[in-house]
Scaffold this active site. Structure first.
Site, mmCIF file in Angstrom:
data_model
loop_
_atom_site.group_PDB
_atom_site.id
_atom_site.type_symbol
_atom_site.label_atom_id
_atom_site.label_comp_id
_atom_site.label_asym_id
_atom_site.label_seq_id
_atom_site.Cartn_x
_atom_site.Cartn_y
_atom_site.Cartn_z
ATOM 1 N N LEU A 102 0.802 -1.225 0.000
ATOM 2 C CA LEU A 102 0.000 0.000 0.000
ATOM 3 C C LEU A 102 0.832 1.271 0.000
ATOM 4 C CD1 LEU A 102 -2.687 -0.949 2.688
ATOM 5 C CD2 LEU A 102 -2.976 -0.916 0.213
ATOM 6 N N LYS A 103 1.956 1.234 0.665
ATOM 7 C CA LYS A 103 2.732 2.451 0.866
ATOM 8 C C LYS A 103 3.813 2.647 -0.198
ATOM 9 C CE LYS A 103 1.856 2.425 5.843
ATOM 10 N NZ LYS A 103 0.839 3.484 5.780
ATOM 11 N N THR A 104 3.738 1.875 -1.265
ATOM 12 C CA THR A 104 4.698 2.011 -2.354
ATOM 13 C C THR A 104 4.097 2.893 -3.447
ATOM 14 O OG1 THR A 104 5.584 -0.183 -1.883
ATOM 15 C CG2 THR A 104 6.114 0.776 -4.018
#
Length: 331
Positions: A102-104
């Site tokens: 998700l945080k990429t």
């Protein structure tokens, strides 16, 4: 049996290119053999400009090992376009990667490129539904929210996209009133992105949003997200802070107001009996009101800032002392 491309006859025609490193690198990165093998062959196909189905397999292989490999993502997208691949199928293929990483940033940029190329409101609607599932996993992920706002603004379809957003935000805030991302998204939908269908009466919208923020503050008085939203609404609409003094003042008291038989003011909900008071955000709000009034009211602002600096909000002591100096110098 080896999984290395170096041992795969399908890749025998590609000359792998090893990553350049100095003779004695100071801090060599210990890549796995599988990763070094895949990226060596990837550099080989990039050099020759190959865009083929096996390149799609190769880039997926690299992305699953390193989802932040932006060159692999970019070459994958170029290959998809060159092959006239099914981009909706690509979205579905990448769903699990999006949920896992998700945080990429690169994950979301790739989806943005795909939606731009597909250029379909129908697909955008499906993508918003997918993002609901993603936000269930992490309701405060910046990249996901940024991507959602891009979809809304890019396709800008009032009835099929925008119409459901405010209700969706209210669902999230009912679940977690401190979800700052949801508060930010509400401001984006109501104020920052134009006038929504049905919101043409801006005075009515102002009353609605102030009422909404007040209700949430009454529910959790020390929630900075709701106070920031309240301030944002007032500043955006050029509404003087002092117009809300009657609502804010009870939150500056040391104790919740005692129950009375007086008629309840629904426009100004009071803090609950369990509220932790005084509320720092309310004190700050009233200090800003007094500072704006000027004259003798400045002394009231200074007294509030002193209480914040020395007792109520010591973490920001230097900031409150700065506010005091600035106010006294301007008098």
């Amino acid at each position: 049996m080896s999984d290395l491309l170096a041992d795969d006859p399908e890749w025998a025609d590609v000359v792998p290119i090893r990553q350049y490193e100095n003779v004695n690198p100071i801090a060599p990165i210990f890549y796995s053999e599988e990763y070094k093998d895949a990226t060596d062959y990837f550099r080989g196909v990039v050099k020759t400009g190959e865009m083929s189905p096996r390149v799609l397999k190769l880039t997926e292989r690299i992305i699953r090992m390193n989802p932040a490999h932006y060159t692999a993502w970019q070459h994958r997208y170029k290959t998809l376009i060159a092959l006239k691949a099914d981009l909706e199928e690509e979205l579905r293929l990448m769903d699990d990667i999006a949920k896992q990483y998700l945080k990429t940033y690169q994950v979301w940029h790739h989806r943005r490129l795909l939606l731009t190329a597909i250029n379909s409101v129908d697909v955008a609607v499906l993508e918003l539904e997918f993002l609901r599932d993603v936000l269930d996993v992490d309701t405060k992920n910046y990249h996901t929210w940024s991507y959602r706002q891009w979809i809304l603004a890019h396709f800008n379809n009032e009835t099929r996209l925008w119409a459901r957003e405010r209700a969706y935000v209210e669902e999230l805030l009912d679940a977690d009133v401190r979800n700052n991302s949801a508060w930010h998204h509400r401001f984006f939908v109501v104020f920052s992105s134009g006038v929504r269908l049905g919101d043409e009466d801006r005075d009515q919208v102002l009353r609605r949003e102030l009422s909404f923020a007040k209700e949430k503050i009454a529910l959790a008085p020390n929630n900075p997200s709701a106070w920031n939203y309240l301030r944002g609404v007032l500043e955006f609409t050029n509404t003087p802070f002092e117009t809300l003094s009657s609502f804010v003042e009870p939150y500056t008291a040391s104790q919740p107001p005692a129950p009375t038989d007086e008629v309840v003011d629904l426009d100004n909900p009071l803090p609950s009996a369990e509220a932790e008071l005084p509320c720092v955000a309310a004190l700050e709000f009233m200090a800003d009101v007094y500072e704006k009034q000027g004259g003798d009211a400045t002394a009231k602002a200074v007294e509030i800032w002193k209480s914040l600096a020395n007792e109520r909000d010591v973490m920001r002591k230097k900031y409150w002392e700065y506010r005091i100096r600035e106010a006294l110098q301007s008098t």
